[in-house]
Design an enzyme around this catalytic site. Structure first.
Site, short mmCIF file in Angstrom:
data_model
loop_
_atom_site.label_atom_id
_atom_site.label_comp_id
_atom_site.label_asym_id
_atom_site.label_seq_id
_atom_site.Cartn_x
_atom_site.Cartn_y
_atom_site.Cartn_z
N HIS A 1 47.31 -41.96 5.98
CA HIS A 1 46.37 -41.18 5.17
C HIS A 1 46.59 -39.69 5.43
CE1 HIS A 1 43.08 -44.37 4.21
NE2 HIS A 1 44.29 -44.81 3.95
N TYR B 1 33.29 -40.32 4.07
CA TYR B 1 32.17 -40.13 5.00
C TYR B 1 31.05 -39.50 4.18
CZ TYR B 1 35.37 -40.68 9.00
OH TYR B 1 36.26 -41.15 9.92
N PRO C 1 31.22 -43.30 16.76
CA PRO C 1 32.43 -43.62 15.97
C PRO C 1 32.68 -42.68 14.79
CG PRO C 1 30.69 -45.19 15.53
CD PRO C 1 30.19 -44.33 16.64
N LYS D 1 37.30 -41.54 17.41
CA LYS D 1 38.04 -41.04 18.59
C LYS D 1 38.14 -42.06 19.74
CE LYS D 1 39.07 -37.12 16.91
NZ LYS D 1 40.47 -37.05 16.43
N TYR E 1 40.19 -33.83 13.61
CA TYR E 1 40.21 -35.22 13.15
C TYR E 1 41.60 -35.85 13.38
CZ TYR E 1 39.02 -39.32 10.35
OH TYR E 1 38.76 -40.62 9.93
C1 PHB Z 1 36.65 -48.15 10.69
O1 PHB Z 1 37.54 -48.33 9.84
O2 PHB Z 1 36.08 -49.09 11.31
C2 PHB Z 1 36.24 -46.71 11.02
C3 PHB Z 1 36.94 -45.67 10.44
C4 PHB Z 1 36.58 -44.36 10.72
C5 PHB Z 1 35.51 -44.12 11.59
C6 PHB Z 1 34.81 -45.18 12.17
C7 PHB Z 1 35.17 -46.49 11.89
O3 PHB Z 1 35.16 -42.82 11.85
#
Ligand code: PHB
Ligand code: APR
Length: 389
Positions: free
Chosen positions: A72, A200, A292, A296, A384
């Site tokens: 990505h 997000y 999460p 990280k 990130y």
């Molecule tokens: C996930 O795909 O489980 C996932 C992806 C990004 C995050 C947290 C969880 O920030």
């Protein structure tokens, strides 16, 4: 039994460390308390920093990731159902790999067992001894028999609830913690992802995240109050709430289906210092936890493994102890950068009970600033994709 490094914990930290030490000709034994199949069944997040990608390839555990993972070049953020993109590659020259951490652990087990590694599962009552001496050892019980591993060093890779951190005297250990007033309700569904990149979403009803595992396996999260239970959220209620919170275009095209996994996880920031005491080194979740939101958790474990593996390699191969002496200082410097970023992303994107209308407007203003400012987007992007090791 005697080995050079006794590793407590057979999660990603422990098995990656064991494999990298093996490649340097350093012996180790991994003691895992759970059965192998339990470890490999855990559902975990799925975003790998490029440093993690390179470490997994170096360890010989990158083939399936390269074949099945998604690279990505950016992600979407949204406020009140309107999204904008953070162009990682354009802003930093770097990208991330989306590949389930469950698969990472499986790949690490495969490569370590192929290289003849000793991962002893169902090791109960693991107990380190003599950590402040030059002859540490670890005892454990398996199939009713007490066993002893004499070693030079102990790597505590046993996660947040492990024994290693507890083995550091209270007079030495300092901990820093923040518990968030909400949880993440996560759903796995055999449906195509809502978007080709992650989304997000900040919304006055609460946070939401659209992620994926492959072209027909999607992972979604919504913020829920701490007192909610999985049974409070039948699938349809989950899908309806997710649609309310994500960008309108994604909500319109969202493909829903039955959940094949559904769980609620609490959010916490936590750091234990120091990450070394005598012959014990803390690694990964044994030393730190991040919410999460910044993806990280595994990536921080990998950078700890990088610093520790380099330090042990220099100790054994070059009789140079600077790496192990400075392990805690070096690892913690990067840990705190990720803790700050994960806290910032969590604070920006979630609805806090006491934030009020003013707090919501400030969040929306910060998101609008991110959308208009290349400098702000660059700062978010470089954190990130992962700061250098
Ligand atoms: C996930 O795909 O489980 C996932 C992806 C990004 C995050 C947290 C969880 O920030
Ligand atoms: N004795 C032996 N093993 C133990 C003990 C113990 N006393 N306590 C815990 N363990 C094992 C657990 O069963 C688990 O398999 O240690 C392992 C720790 O693994 P993780 O909790 O996954 O922690 P870590 O390896 O540091 O992984 C860090 O990777 O999967 C991602 O996001 C996840 O943040 C996590 C990150």
């Amino acid at each position: 039994m005697r080995t050079q490094v006794c590793i407590i914990g057979g999660g990603p930290s422990g098995v990656l460390l064991s494999q990298l030490l093996h490649q340097a000709g350093i012996d180790s034994v991994v003691l895992e308390r759970r059965p192998r199949e339990h470890v490999l069944a855990r559902i975990r997040a799925g975003v790998l920093e490029w440093g993690t990608v390179e470490m997994l390839r170096k360890a010989g555990a990158g083939a399936r990731m390269d074949a099945e993972g998604f690279i990505h070049a950016g992600t979407y953020l949204s406020a009140q159902n309107r999204g904008f993109r953070i162009d990682f590659e354009g802003l930093t020259g770097k990208r991330v790999m989306v590949y389930g951490q469950t698969e990472v652990t499986r790949d690490l087990y495969d490569v370590r067992e192929k290289s003849g590694g000793a991962i002893i599962d169902r090791a109960e009552g693991v107990q380190p001894h003599g950590l402040d001496t030059e002859a540490p050892f670890v005892t454990y019980v398996r199939d009713g028999e007490t066993q002893r591993v004499d070693c030079d060093f102990v790597a505590g890779c046993d996660g947040f609830h492990g024994i290693s951190r507890q083995s550091i005297p209270d007079s030495v250990l300092r901990t820093y913690e923040k518990v968030y007033p909400f949880g993440w309700l996560g759903v796995l569904s055999e449906t195509p992802p809502a978007h080709e990149e992650l989304i997000y979403a900040n919304h006055e009803r609460g946070f939401a995240l659209c992620s994926m595992r492959n072209k027909m396996l999607s992972r979604y999260y919504i913020q829920v109050p701490l007192d909610h239970k999985v049974e409070d959220w039948p699938d349809q209620a989950f899908w309806d709430e997710l649609r309310r919170r994500i960008p309108a275009d994604a909500a319109e095209t969202l493909v829903t289906g039955p959940s094949i996994e559904k769980s609620i996880a609490p959010l916490r920031s936590f750091v234990a210092e120091p990450m070394r005491w005598g012959r014990l080194f803390l690694v990964g979740d044994a030393a730190h936890i991040v919410p999460p939101t910044g993806a990280k958790g595994l990536n921080l474990a990998v950078s700890d493994v990088h610093y520790l593996h380099e330090g042990l390699r220099a100790h054994y191969l070059d009789k140079d102890d600077e790496g192990i002496e400075r392990y805690s200082e070096r690892a913690l410097a990067r840990v705190w950068h990720s803790e700050r970023f994960s806290w910032q992303m969590t604070t920006l994107l979630h609805r806090f009970p006491d934030q009020g209308a003013f707090g919501q407007k400030v969040q929306e203003s910060e998101l609008a600033y991110l959308e208009m400012s290349r400098a702000a987007r660059t700062a978010l992007a470089e954190n990130y994709v992962g700061l250098p090791f």
